[in-house]
Write a protein that holds these residues in place. Structure first.
Motif, PDB file in Angstrom:
ATOM      1  N   VAL A  70       7.792   0.071   8.602  1.00  0.00           N
ATOM      2  CA  VAL A  70       7.806  -0.481   7.235  1.00  0.00           C
ATOM      3  C   VAL A  70       8.046   0.664   6.325  1.00  0.00           C
ATOM      4  O   VAL A  70       9.053   0.286   5.268  1.00  0.00           O
ATOM      5  CB  VAL A  70       6.225  -0.949   7.014  1.00  0.00           C
ATOM      6  N   ASN A  71       7.615   1.992   6.517  1.00  0.00           N
ATOM      7  CA  ASN A  71       7.872   2.974   5.796  1.00  0.00           C
ATOM      8  C   ASN A  71       9.278   3.367   5.760  1.00  0.00           C
ATOM      9  O   ASN A  71      10.154   3.402   4.583  1.00  0.00           O
ATOM     10  CB  ASN A  71       7.051   4.187   6.052  1.00  0.00           C
ATOM     11  N   LEU A  75      11.805   8.411   9.483  1.00  0.00           N
ATOM     12  CA  LEU A  75      12.419   8.042  10.649  1.00  0.00           C
ATOM     13  C   LEU A  75      11.844   8.989  11.751  1.00  0.00           C
ATOM     14  O   LEU A  75      11.693   8.564  12.976  1.00  0.00           O
ATOM     15  CB  LEU A  75      13.993   8.316  10.492  1.00  0.00           C
ATOM     16  N   ASP A  76      11.486  10.261  11.259  1.00  0.00           N
ATOM     17  CA  ASP A  76      11.017  11.216  12.276  1.00  0.00           C
ATOM     18  C   ASP A  76       9.585  10.853  12.550  1.00  0.00           C
ATOM     19  O   ASP A  76       9.157  10.935  13.833  1.00  0.00           O
ATOM     20  CB  ASP A  76      10.880  12.647  11.543  1.00  0.00           C
ATOM     21  N   LYS A  89      11.870   3.127   2.510  1.00  0.00           N
ATOM     22  CA  LYS A  89      12.763   4.317   2.013  1.00  0.00           C
ATOM     23  C   LYS A  89      14.200   3.719   2.037  1.00  0.00           C
ATOM     24  O   LYS A  89      15.104   4.451   1.462  1.00  0.00           O
ATOM     25  CB  LYS A  89      12.378   5.327   2.769  1.00  0.00           C
ATOM     26  N   ALA A  90      14.595   3.040   2.878  1.00  0.00           N
ATOM     27  CA  ALA A  90      16.018   2.509   3.122  1.00  0.00           C
ATOM     28  C   ALA A  90      16.314   1.736   1.869  1.00  0.00           C
ATOM     29  O   ALA A  90      17.407   1.179   1.979  1.00  0.00           O
ATOM     30  CB  ALA A  90      16.327   2.046   4.559  1.00  0.00           C
ATOM     31  N   GLY A  91      15.360   1.139   1.101  1.00  0.00           N
ATOM     32  CA  GLY A  91      15.634   0.000   0.037  1.00  0.00           C
ATOM     33  C   GLY A  91      15.759  -1.302   0.425  1.00  0.00           C
ATOM     34  O   GLY A  91      16.148  -2.097   0.050  1.00  0.00           O
ATOM     35  N   TYR A 140       0.860  -1.127  -0.238  1.00  0.00           N
ATOM     36  CA  TYR A 140       0.198   0.026  -0.090  1.00  0.00           C
ATOM     37  C   TYR A 140       0.938   1.282  -0.006  1.00  0.00           C
ATOM     38  O   TYR A 140       0.751   2.189  -0.738  1.00  0.00           O
ATOM     39  CB  TYR A 140      -0.944   0.076   1.008  1.00  0.00           C
ATOM     40  N   GLN A 141       1.896   1.200   0.958  1.00  0.00           N
ATOM     41  CA  GLN A 141       2.805   2.472   0.841  1.00  0.00           C
ATOM     42  C   GLN A 141       3.372   2.514  -0.555  1.00  0.00           C
ATOM     43  O   GLN A 141       3.607   3.846  -1.203  1.00  0.00           O
ATOM     44  CB  GLN A 141       3.814   2.064   1.778  1.00  0.00           C
TER      45      GLN A 141
END
Length: 251
Positions: free
Chosen positions: A190-191, A164-165, A195-197, A146-147
């Motif tokens: 999960v996000n 991260l924030d 974003k970290a691949g 979904y993200q």
């Protein structure tokens, strides 16, 4: 027309088994579903282990289930392998217009989002670029997909700093309301992984395996030193844990 390919031979084998084997003849789409889920999990395990022999064996088991479903559909007059292959070919050409139609290269996720909107419209459903995900999909996978789909239309952070924030914010809120907020912590994590691949399922698998490896090492140390883990306090067990970590080779 006779199919002399290796895949055709697999289909012929299943047709024969459906005629001559009582167990194979009794199977239906529904009865095969649990076995299919098991085979996919076993293939995933072999892939994670990077074991060529096991991967080949598990691919064979998965191929068996694909042939089973194709032959059952064939018996019902629902569709044939040729129908499936034609549908797949048309879909892949549609998703690669830059390779087959001389058109500009599309954005992969945006193209699929447009397909999902068309499918919703065809079924008379409320349109959403999130589309549909099967209910049996593990929740980490569901959150990740979904993200991904939201990100494909621009609803995304610029880099890993944003999630991260958000993760830190959700952790602070969880200190006050653990039961209510822990889900948001997991979703935010999960996000961060995305974003970290890193796929969150793979990351969690590696972390779980690392924990299990270290815990077993703690058990061995405790036994060697006559420490009763059921009676030892957390500080004593933490010291053993730290020893295990320090003794590991750098990654």
């Amino acid at each position: 027309m006779q199919d002399d390919t290796a895949f055709g031979a697999c289909l012929d084998l299943l047709r024969d088994l459906r005629q001559r084997c009582d167990w194979d003849r009794m199977q239906t789409r529904e009865t095969l579903r649990p076995y299919l889920r098991e085979e996919v999990a076993e293939l995933d395990e072999a892939l994670a282990a990077d074991d060529d022999a096991e991967i080949a064996a598990e691919l064979g088991d998965l191929l068996l289930h694909l042939c089973f479903q194709l032959v059952i559909a064939e018996e019902r007059g629902a569709f044939t392998f040729a129908d499936v292959a034609d549908t797949l070919t048309r879909k892949m050409k549609r998703r690669h217009p830059h390779l087959f139609a001389g058109e500009p290269k599309p954005e992969w996720e945006r193209l699929k989002a447009e397909e999902r909107l068309r499918h919703h419209a065809a079924r008379g459903e409320e349109p959403s670029r999130l589309g549909h995900l099967p209910p049996g999909l593990p929740e980490l996978e569901r959150a990740f997909r979904y993200q991904e789909r939201a990100a494909a239309v621009g609803f995304d952070w610029d880099d890993v700093a944003g999630p991260l924030d958000k993760l830190e914010e959700e952790v602070r809120e969880t200190r006050e309301r653990p039961a209510e907020e822990i889900g948001d912590v997991l979703f935010a994590a999960v996000n961060v992984a995305r974003k970290a691949g890193v796929h969150p399922s793979n990351a969690l698998r590696h972390a779980t395996e690392k924990f299990a490896r270290r815990f077993r090492a703690v058990e061995r140390k405790a036994e060697e030193r006559g420490v009763d883990m059921g009676r030892a306090d957390l500080a004593a067990l933490d010291r053993l844990w730290d020893e295990v970590k320090e003794g590991e080779a750098p990654a």
